[in-house]
Every structure is written in C-alpha cells, then in structure tokens.
Motif scaffolding. Structure first.
Motif, PDB file in Angstrom:
ATOM      1  N   MET A 136      -5.634  32.122  11.128  1.00 40.30           N
ATOM      2  CA  MET A 136      -4.493  32.834  10.795  1.00 40.30           C
ATOM      3  C   MET A 136      -3.229  32.227  11.467  1.00 40.30           C
ATOM      4  O   MET A 136      -2.195  32.073  10.778  1.00 40.30           O
ATOM      5  N   GLU A 137      -3.307  31.841  12.830  1.00 39.58           N
ATOM      6  CA  GLU A 137      -2.155  31.205  13.601  1.00 39.58           C
ATOM      7  C   GLU A 137      -1.820  30.007  12.880  1.00 39.58           C
ATOM      8  O   GLU A 137      -0.551  29.526  13.085  1.00 39.58           O
ATOM      9  N   HIS A 138      -2.798  29.113  12.426  1.00 43.43           N
ATOM     10  CA  HIS A 138      -2.633  27.793  11.830  1.00 43.43           C
ATOM     11  C   HIS A 138      -1.612  28.122  10.699  1.00 43.43           C
ATOM     12  O   HIS A 138      -0.700  27.323  10.397  1.00 43.43           O
ATOM     13  N   SER A 139      -1.866  28.956   9.728  1.00 47.06           N
ATOM     14  CA  SER A 139      -1.104  29.429   8.879  1.00 47.06           C
ATOM     15  C   SER A 139       0.288  30.034   9.119  1.00 47.06           C
ATOM     16  O   SER A 139       1.548  29.531   8.256  1.00 47.06           O
ATOM     17  N   LYS A 140       0.542  30.559  10.215  1.00 41.93           N
ATOM     18  CA  LYS A 140       2.057  30.980  10.762  1.00 41.93           C
ATOM     19  C   LYS A 140       2.724  29.701  11.006  1.00 41.93           C
ATOM     20  O   LYS A 140       3.766  29.703  10.753  1.00 41.93           O
ATOM     21  N   ASP A 141       1.948  28.925  11.714  1.00 40.61           N
ATOM     22  CA  ASP A 141       2.673  27.424  12.264  1.00 40.61           C
ATOM     23  C   ASP A 141       3.065  26.761  11.008  1.00 40.61           C
ATOM     24  O   ASP A 141       4.380  26.219  11.076  1.00 40.61           O
ATOM     25  N   ILE A 142       2.235  26.490   9.811  1.00 42.20           N
ATOM     26  CA  ILE A 142       2.531  25.811   8.757  1.00 42.20           C
ATOM     27  C   ILE A 142       3.856  26.522   8.140  1.00 42.20           C
ATOM     28  O   ILE A 142       4.889  25.916   7.713  1.00 42.20           O
ATOM     29  N   SER A 143       3.608  27.997   7.988  1.00 38.97           N
ATOM     30  CA  SER A 143       4.894  28.508   7.416  1.00 38.97           C
ATOM     31  C   SER A 143       6.157  28.446   8.157  1.00 38.97           C
ATOM     32  O   SER A 143       7.196  28.169   7.515  1.00 38.97           O
ATOM     33  N   GLU A 144       6.264  28.314   9.571  1.00 38.11           N
ATOM     34  CA  GLU A 144       7.297  28.077  10.333  1.00 38.11           C
ATOM     35  C   GLU A 144       7.831  26.842  10.196  1.00 38.11           C
ATOM     36  O   GLU A 144       9.044  26.483  10.063  1.00 38.11           O
ATOM     37  N   TYR A 145       6.981  25.649  10.016  1.00 38.51           N
ATOM     38  CA  TYR A 145       7.400  24.535  10.010  1.00 38.51           C
ATOM     39  C   TYR A 145       8.083  24.193   8.567  1.00 38.51           C
ATOM     40  O   TYR A 145       9.135  23.752   8.527  1.00 38.51           O
ATOM     41  N   VAL A 168      14.717  25.195  -1.878  1.00 40.16           N
ATOM     42  CA  VAL A 168      13.931  26.158  -2.606  1.00 40.16           C
ATOM     43  C   VAL A 168      12.586  25.947  -2.604  1.00 40.16           C
ATOM     44  O   VAL A 168      11.672  26.734  -2.412  1.00 40.16           O
ATOM     45  N   PHE A 169      12.127  24.658  -2.627  1.00 44.36           N
ATOM     46  CA  PHE A 169      10.723  24.207  -2.695  1.00 44.36           C
ATOM     47  C   PHE A 169      10.049  24.584  -1.386  1.00 44.36           C
ATOM     48  O   PHE A 169       8.881  24.948  -1.306  1.00 44.36           O
ATOM     49  N   HIS A 170      10.741  24.371  -0.341  1.00 45.66           N
ATOM     50  CA  HIS A 170      10.380  24.433   0.898  1.00 45.66           C
ATOM     51  C   HIS A 170       9.991  25.882   1.278  1.00 45.66           C
ATOM     52  O   HIS A 170       8.878  26.257   2.009  1.00 45.66           O
ATOM     53  N   ALA A 171      10.942  26.867   0.720  1.00 45.97           N
ATOM     54  CA  ALA A 171      10.953  28.281   0.820  1.00 45.97           C
ATOM     55  C   ALA A 171       9.763  28.773   0.230  1.00 45.97           C
ATOM     56  O   ALA A 171       9.028  29.605   0.971  1.00 45.97           O
ATOM     57  N   MET A 172       9.569  28.334  -1.009  1.00 45.44           N
ATOM     58  CA  MET A 172       8.396  28.918  -1.483  1.00 45.44           C
ATOM     59  C   MET A 172       7.038  28.375  -0.939  1.00 45.44           C
ATOM     60  O   MET A 172       5.946  29.077  -0.889  1.00 45.44           O
ATOM     61  N   ARG A 173       6.968  26.938  -0.429  1.00 46.68           N
ATOM     62  CA  ARG A 173       5.721  26.642   0.153  1.00 46.68           C
ATOM     63  C   ARG A 173       5.536  27.504   1.684  1.00 46.68           C
ATOM     64  O   ARG A 173       4.296  27.898   1.991  1.00 46.68           O
ATOM     65  N   SER A 174       6.676  27.990   2.151  1.00 45.86           N
ATOM     66  CA  SER A 174       6.629  28.399   3.500  1.00 45.86           C
ATOM     67  C   SER A 174       5.982  30.020   3.045  1.00 45.86           C
ATOM     68  O   SER A 174       4.944  30.448   3.706  1.00 45.86           O
ATOM     69  N   VAL A 175       6.337  30.582   2.148  1.00 50.03           N
ATOM     70  CA  VAL A 175       6.086  31.584   1.751  1.00 50.03           C
ATOM     71  C   VAL A 175       4.617  31.662   1.572  1.00 50.03           C
ATOM     72  O   VAL A 175       3.540  32.780   1.730  1.00 50.03           O
ATOM     73  N   LEU A 176       4.159  30.805   0.568  1.00 47.43           N
ATOM     74  CA  LEU A 176       2.716  30.618   0.310  1.00 47.43           C
ATOM     75  C   LEU A 176       1.658  30.191   1.335  1.00 47.43           C
ATOM     76  O   LEU A 176       0.637  30.442   1.302  1.00 47.43           O
ATOM     77  N   ALA A 177       2.481  29.688   2.556  1.00 46.06           N
ATOM     78  CA  ALA A 177       1.257  29.428   3.425  1.00 46.06           C
ATOM     79  C   ALA A 177       0.920  30.594   4.329  1.00 46.06           C
ATOM     80  O   ALA A 177      -0.080  30.626   4.689  1.00 46.06           O
TER      81      ALA A 177
END
Length: 51
Positions: A1-10, A42-51
């Motif tokens: 789960m922490e990995h997903s949070k790191d990806i989302s933050e990046y 917008v592209f990166h924002a949506m990818r952040s949410v989906l991570a």
C-alpha cells in the motif's frame, strides 16, 4: 500500500509542475504549449488518483 502512495505522490508532483509551466506559458502568448502542459496536468492528476 505504501508503494501506491509513493507513486501517487510522485504523479501529483508532476501534476503541479505541469500546471505551473502551463501558467507560465500564458503571459508569453504560447497558448499551444500552455494547452499541452494543461493536458498533461490532467493526465498526471488522473494517474495519481488511480494509483
């Protein structure tokens, strides 16, 4: 789960950077680049949410 949070933050950091760049292009009348950066914002924002 922490990995997903790191990806989302990046990806969120990429979102913020693209938005700042888009805003900087408008006073230069570089609307094509501003639109491009806005799209990727917008592209990166949506990818952040989906991570």
């Amino acid at each position: 789960m922490e990995h997903s949070k790191d990806i989302s933050e990046y990806r969120y950091e990429n979102t913020v950077q693209c938005l700042e760049t888009a805003k900087a292009m408008i006073p230069l009348n570089d609307y094509k680049s501003a639109a491009n950066r806005s799209y990727y914002c917008v592209f990166h924002a949506m990818r952040s949410v989906l991570a």
